[in-house]
Design a protein around this motif. Structure first.
Motif, mmCIF file in Angstrom:
data_model
loop_
_atom_site.group_PDB
_atom_site.id
_atom_site.type_symbol
_atom_site.label_atom_id
_atom_site.label_comp_id
_atom_site.label_asym_id
_atom_site.label_seq_id
_atom_site.Cartn_x
_atom_site.Cartn_y
_atom_site.Cartn_z
ATOM 1 N N PHE A 144 37.450 48.746 42.659
ATOM 2 C CA PHE A 144 37.846 48.598 41.256
ATOM 3 C C PHE A 144 39.251 49.121 40.998
ATOM 4 C CE2 PHE A 144 37.580 49.021 36.651
ATOM 5 C CZ PHE A 144 36.799 47.935 36.304
ATOM 6 N N ALA A 145 39.553 50.334 41.444
ATOM 7 C CA ALA A 145 40.869 50.907 41.224
ATOM 8 C C ALA A 145 41.834 50.338 42.259
ATOM 9 C CB ALA A 145 40.818 52.429 41.323
ATOM 10 N N HIS A 146 42.908 49.770 41.811
ATOM 11 C CA HIS A 146 43.968 49.206 42.651
ATOM 12 C C HIS A 146 43.545 47.939 43.372
ATOM 13 C CE1 HIS A 146 45.387 53.090 41.696
ATOM 14 N NE2 HIS A 146 44.958 53.723 42.751
ATOM 15 N N GLY A 147 42.334 47.460 43.161
ATOM 16 C CA GLY A 147 41.848 46.399 44.025
ATOM 17 C C GLY A 147 41.366 45.146 43.325
ATOM 18 N N THR A 148 40.849 44.260 44.145
ATOM 19 C CA THR A 148 40.409 42.948 43.698
ATOM 20 C C THR A 148 39.248 43.034 42.724
ATOM 21 O OG1 THR A 148 41.257 41.798 45.656
ATOM 22 C CG2 THR A 148 39.376 40.795 44.538
ATOM 23 N N ALA A 149 38.356 44.011 42.873
ATOM 24 C CA ALA A 149 37.217 44.113 41.966
ATOM 25 C C ALA A 149 37.673 44.335 40.531
ATOM 26 C CB ALA A 149 36.280 45.236 42.414
ATOM 27 N N GLY A 150 38.684 45.188 40.330
ATOM 28 C CA GLY A 150 39.181 45.428 38.983
ATOM 29 C C GLY A 150 39.830 44.193 38.379
ATOM 30 N N ILE A 151 40.582 43.449 39.182
ATOM 31 C CA ILE A 151 41.209 42.222 38.699
ATOM 32 C C ILE A 151 40.148 41.171 38.390
ATOM 33 C CG2 ILE A 151 42.752 40.330 39.352
ATOM 34 C CD1 ILE A 151 44.283 42.455 41.055
ATOM 35 N N ALA A 152 39.145 41.055 39.268
ATOM 36 C CA ALA A 152 38.057 40.105 39.031
ATOM 37 C C ALA A 152 37.295 40.458 37.758
ATOM 38 C CB ALA A 152 37.117 40.082 40.233
ATOM 39 N N PHE A 153 37.160 41.761 37.475
ATOM 40 C CA PHE A 153 36.512 42.194 36.229
ATOM 41 C C PHE A 153 37.273 41.645 35.025
ATOM 42 C CE2 PHE A 153 36.484 45.007 32.599
ATOM 43 C CZ PHE A 153 35.142 45.273 32.403
ATOM 44 N N PHE A 154 38.597 41.851 34.995
ATOM 45 C CA PHE A 154 39.390 41.360 33.873
ATOM 46 C C PHE A 154 39.275 39.851 33.739
ATOM 47 C CE2 PHE A 154 43.631 39.415 32.908
ATOM 48 C CZ PHE A 154 43.516 39.487 31.529
ATOM 49 N N LEU A 155 39.363 39.122 34.835
ATOM 50 C CA LEU A 155 39.313 37.669 34.777
ATOM 51 C C LEU A 155 37.950 37.178 34.279
ATOM 52 C CD1 LEU A 155 41.226 36.800 38.072
ATOM 53 C CD2 LEU A 155 42.071 36.577 35.717
ATOM 54 N N ALA A 156 36.874 37.865 34.657
ATOM 55 C CA ALA A 156 35.549 37.474 34.172
ATOM 56 C C ALA A 156 35.449 37.677 32.669
ATOM 57 C CB ALA A 156 34.471 38.279 34.895
ATOM 58 N N ARG A 157 35.956 38.812 32.186
ATOM 59 C CA ARG A 157 35.932 39.061 30.734
ATOM 60 C C ARG A 157 36.841 38.072 30.006
ATOM 61 N NH1 ARG A 157 36.557 45.029 28.383
ATOM 62 N NH2 ARG A 157 34.309 44.994 28.709
ATOM 63 N N LEU A 158 37.986 37.775 30.587
ATOM 64 C CA LEU A 158 38.902 36.808 29.976
ATOM 65 C C LEU A 158 38.249 35.433 29.891
ATOM 66 C CD1 LEU A 158 41.780 36.219 28.918
ATOM 67 C CD2 LEU A 158 42.458 35.782 31.293
ATOM 68 N N ALA A 159 37.512 35.039 30.922
ATOM 69 C CA ALA A 159 36.817 33.752 30.906
ATOM 70 C C ALA A 159 35.823 33.686 29.760
ATOM 71 C CB ALA A 159 36.108 33.526 32.242
ATOM 72 N N THR A 160 35.125 34.796 29.502
ATOM 73 C CA THR A 160 34.143 34.827 28.417
ATOM 74 C C THR A 160 34.817 34.621 27.069
ATOM 75 O OG1 THR A 160 32.679 36.270 29.676
ATOM 76 C CG2 THR A 160 32.408 36.256 27.291
ATOM 77 N N GLN A 161 35.973 35.247 26.873
ATOM 78 C CA GLN A 161 36.627 35.195 25.567
ATOM 79 C C GLN A 161 37.437 33.926 25.355
ATOM 80 O OE1 GLN A 161 38.321 38.690 23.889
ATOM 81 N NE2 GLN A 161 36.990 40.084 25.004
ATOM 82 N N THR A 162 37.892 33.294 26.437
ATOM 83 C CA THR A 162 38.684 32.073 26.296
ATOM 84 C C THR A 162 37.876 30.812 26.527
ATOM 85 O OG1 THR A 162 39.332 32.074 28.632
ATOM 86 C CG2 THR A 162 40.770 33.258 27.063
ATOM 87 N N GLY A 163 36.760 30.914 27.254
ATOM 88 C CA GLY A 163 36.019 29.727 27.650
ATOM 89 C C GLY A 163 36.690 28.943 28.758
ATOM 90 N N GLU A 164 37.706 29.543 29.389
ATOM 91 C CA GLU A 164 38.464 28.861 30.439
ATOM 92 C C GLU A 164 37.819 29.091 31.807
ATOM 93 O OE1 GLU A 164 40.917 26.864 30.075
ATOM 94 O OE2 GLU A 164 41.501 27.186 27.990
ATOM 95 N N ARG A 165 37.340 28.019 32.406
ATOM 96 C CA ARG A 165 36.593 28.120 33.651
ATOM 97 C C ARG A 165 37.462 28.613 34.804
ATOM 98 N NH1 ARG A 165 31.247 28.298 35.585
ATOM 99 N NH2 ARG A 165 31.634 28.538 37.813
ATOM 100 N N ARG A 166 38.781 28.347 34.757
ATOM 101 C CA ARG A 166 39.626 28.739 35.886
ATOM 102 C C ARG A 166 39.619 30.246 36.107
ATOM 103 N NH1 ARG A 166 43.032 27.804 31.608
ATOM 104 N NH2 ARG A 166 44.774 29.252 31.206
ATOM 105 N N PHE A 167 39.453 30.999 35.037
ATOM 106 C CA PHE A 167 39.432 32.453 35.181
ATOM 107 C C PHE A 167 38.116 32.924 35.810
ATOM 108 C CE2 PHE A 167 42.348 32.080 31.377
ATOM 109 C CZ PHE A 167 43.497 32.267 32.118
ATOM 110 N N LEU A 168 37.009 32.314 35.408
ATOM 111 C CA LEU A 168 35.730 32.690 36.006
ATOM 112 C C LEU A 168 35.682 32.281 37.474
ATOM 113 C CD1 LEU A 168 32.961 33.953 35.635
ATOM 114 C CD2 LEU A 168 32.102 31.704 34.912
ATOM 115 N N ASP A 169 36.208 31.097 37.794
ATOM 116 C CA ASP A 169 36.230 30.660 39.196
ATOM 117 C C ASP A 169 37.022 31.649 40.058
ATOM 118 O OD1 ASP A 169 34.721 28.446 38.623
ATOM 119 O OD2 ASP A 169 36.431 27.067 38.515
ATOM 120 N N ALA A 170 38.159 32.119 39.551
ATOM 121 C CA ALA A 170 38.962 33.081 40.312
ATOM 122 C C ALA A 170 38.245 34.414 40.435
ATOM 123 C CB ALA A 170 40.324 33.269 39.645
ATOM 124 N N SER A 171 37.556 34.828 39.380
ATOM 125 C CA SER A 171 36.795 36.075 39.438
ATOM 126 C C SER A 171 35.699 35.995 40.493
ATOM 127 C CB SER A 171 36.185 36.370 38.064
ATOM 128 O OG SER A 171 35.361 37.521 38.112
#
Length: 358
Positions: A144-171
C-alpha cells in the motif's frame, strides 16, 4: 500554517497527503467539523485551492489527454494517488465539480505511468522520487505505501465515482501483479517488500504488509460488488493472526509498535474488521496488540512514549518520535480508537485514503 503555506508547497512532495499540505487539509477539515471553526474551514479551502493550482499538466501545450500529476510521484503517501484520494473525499466540498475532474485527470496520468508486468500492471515511484539519487530506481513495491496496492486503491475508488471502466480495469490489473508477488500458503496473503532485492522479506505492518493489502481488497469489494474480495481480505488478516505477533520480533515485524509499520496499525486494521463483521476474535487480537503496546511504553516524568527497533541498521534502537506514522501521536490515536470502540462509540475521523467499513 497559513503564514508558511507557500513555503511548504515548494518543498519536496509539498502537496503530498502525508508529506505536505494535503495532510493539513485533512486536519483543518476535521477541526472545522469538530469545533464549528469557520477560520479552519476557510484555511482548508485555501489549502485545497493551492493543491489544485499546483497540479502539473502532463501533456504538451494545448493537450491535456495525459492528465495531471504532483511532484512527478505516483504513490499514495507522497504523490498523485494520495492527492487523488483527497480530491475524491474533501475535494467536492471545497472545489466543487472541479475536484472530480482533477482526480480523473490524475487517474489518467497514472494510467500512462503503468508498466506492463505480466500477469498485470505495476508502477514505479515516479521520476520525482529518483531525482535526488537517494532511491533505487529499479525498485518496485507491491504494497500500500509507495506501491501498486495504494495506486490500485485510488483507481478503484475513482472508478466508482466516475463510472469509468478504464480505472477499474487498471486497478484489477495492478492487483493481479500484487497477488503474483504474494505468499499465500495456509490460506494467507502477504506480498514481498519490494523487488529486485527484497523479494524474500515479508513484513506484517500496514504500510508494506497484509493490513494495507486488506484496505485494497475491501475497496475492490466495494467497487466491484464481488464477494470474492472479502475472501482475500480474510486471507490478509489471517497472515497477521498466524504470524506470532506481537511476541515474534523478526524477520518481518521489526519489533515495531508504530501506526505505519507496527502494532498500532495492525490493531486498527482488526478494529476495522470487527466493525465490518463483528467477529469477537478480531477485537480480541486488537486488544492483545494494544496491551503489548502499553507494556512496551517508556513512562517517566516526561510522559509516555515509544521506541521502535529497525534490525536492518547498525544501531537498531530508534529514538522515540513525535510523528503520526512512527511516533506517539499515531499510537495515541489507536488507543483512543480502541477506547471508543469498546464504549460502542463512533470513531469520528475519516481518512481520505481508507475504505469504508460500514
Amino acid at each position: 500554517m497559513s503564514a508558511s503555506l507557500d513555503t511548504h508547497v515548494a518543498a519536496e512532495a509539498g502537496c503530498g497527503l502525508f508529506t505536505g499540505i494535503g495532510g493539513w487539509a485533512v486536519v483543518l477539515h476535521e477541526l472545522a467539523n469538530a469545533a464549528a471553526d469557520e477560520e479552519s474551514r476557510d484555511l482548508a479551502g485555501r489549502v485545497m485551492r493551492v493543491i489544485a493550482a499546483s497540479a502539473t499538466d502532463a501533456g504538451h501545450a494545448g493537450h491535456t489527454e495525459h492528465g495531471v500529476q504532483w511532484h512527478d510521484l505516483t504513490e499514495i503517501l507522497w504523490g498523485t494517488a494520495g492527492i487523488g484520494c483527497l480530491l475524491l473525499t474533501l475535494g467536492p466540498e471545497y472545489l466543487g465539480p472541479a475536484a472530480l475532474d482533477l482526480a480523473t485527470r490524475a487517474g489518467d496520468w497514472l494510467l500512462t505511468q503503468a508498466e506492463d508486468k505480466p500477469p498485470g500492471l505495476r508502477w514505479s515511484l515516479g521520476g520525482g522520487a529518483y531525482a535526488s539519487g537517494r532511491l533505487n530506481s529499479r525498485r518496485r513495491y507491491p504494497n500500500f505505501a509507495h506501491g501498486t496496492a495504494g495506486i490500485a486503491f485510488f483507481l478503484a475508488r475513482l472508478a466508482t465515482q466516475t463510472g469509468e471502466r478504464r480505472f477499474l480495469d487498471a486497478s484489477l490489473a495492478g492487483t493481479e501483479w500484487v497477488l503474483s508477488t504474494a505468499r499465500t500458503d495456509d490460506d494467507t496473503c502477504t506480498a514481498f517488500h519490494h523487488e529486485p532485492d527484497a523479494t524474500d522479506l515479508f513484513t506484517l505492518g500496514w504500510c508494506h504488509g497484509p493490513p494495507g493489502l486488506g484496505w485494497l481488497f475491501r475497496q475492490l469489494e466495494l467497487s466491484t460488488g464481488d464477494a470474492a474480495w472479502r475472501t482475500w481480505l480474510r486471507r490478509a488478516a489471517r497472515a497477521d493472526l498466524m504470524s506470532g505477533i506481537p511476541a515474534r520480533k523478526e524477520p518481518g515485524f521489526w519489533d515495531n509498535v508504530s501506526r505505519c509499520c507496527g502494532s498500532a496499525g495492525v490493531a486498527e486494521f482488526f478494529l476495522d474488521l470487527h466493525k465490518l463483521e463483528g467477529q469477537s476474535s478480531d477485537l480480541e487480537f486488537a486488544r492483545l496488540l494494544v496491551d503489548d503496546i502499553l507494556d512496551r511504553a517508556i513512562t517517566d516524568e516526561s510522559g509516555m512514549r515509544w521506541s521502535n527497533y529497525e534490525f536492518r541498521i547498525p544501531e537498531p534502537d530508534l529514538p522515540p518520535e513525535t510523528t503520526y506514522l512512527q511516533g506517539a501521536p499515531g499510537i495515541g490515536s489507536t488507543l483512543l480508537r480502541l477506547h471508543r470502540h469498546l464504549a460502542e462509540g463512533r470513531w469520528t475521523v475519516t481518512w481520505p485514503h481508507a475504505p469504508a467499513w460500514d
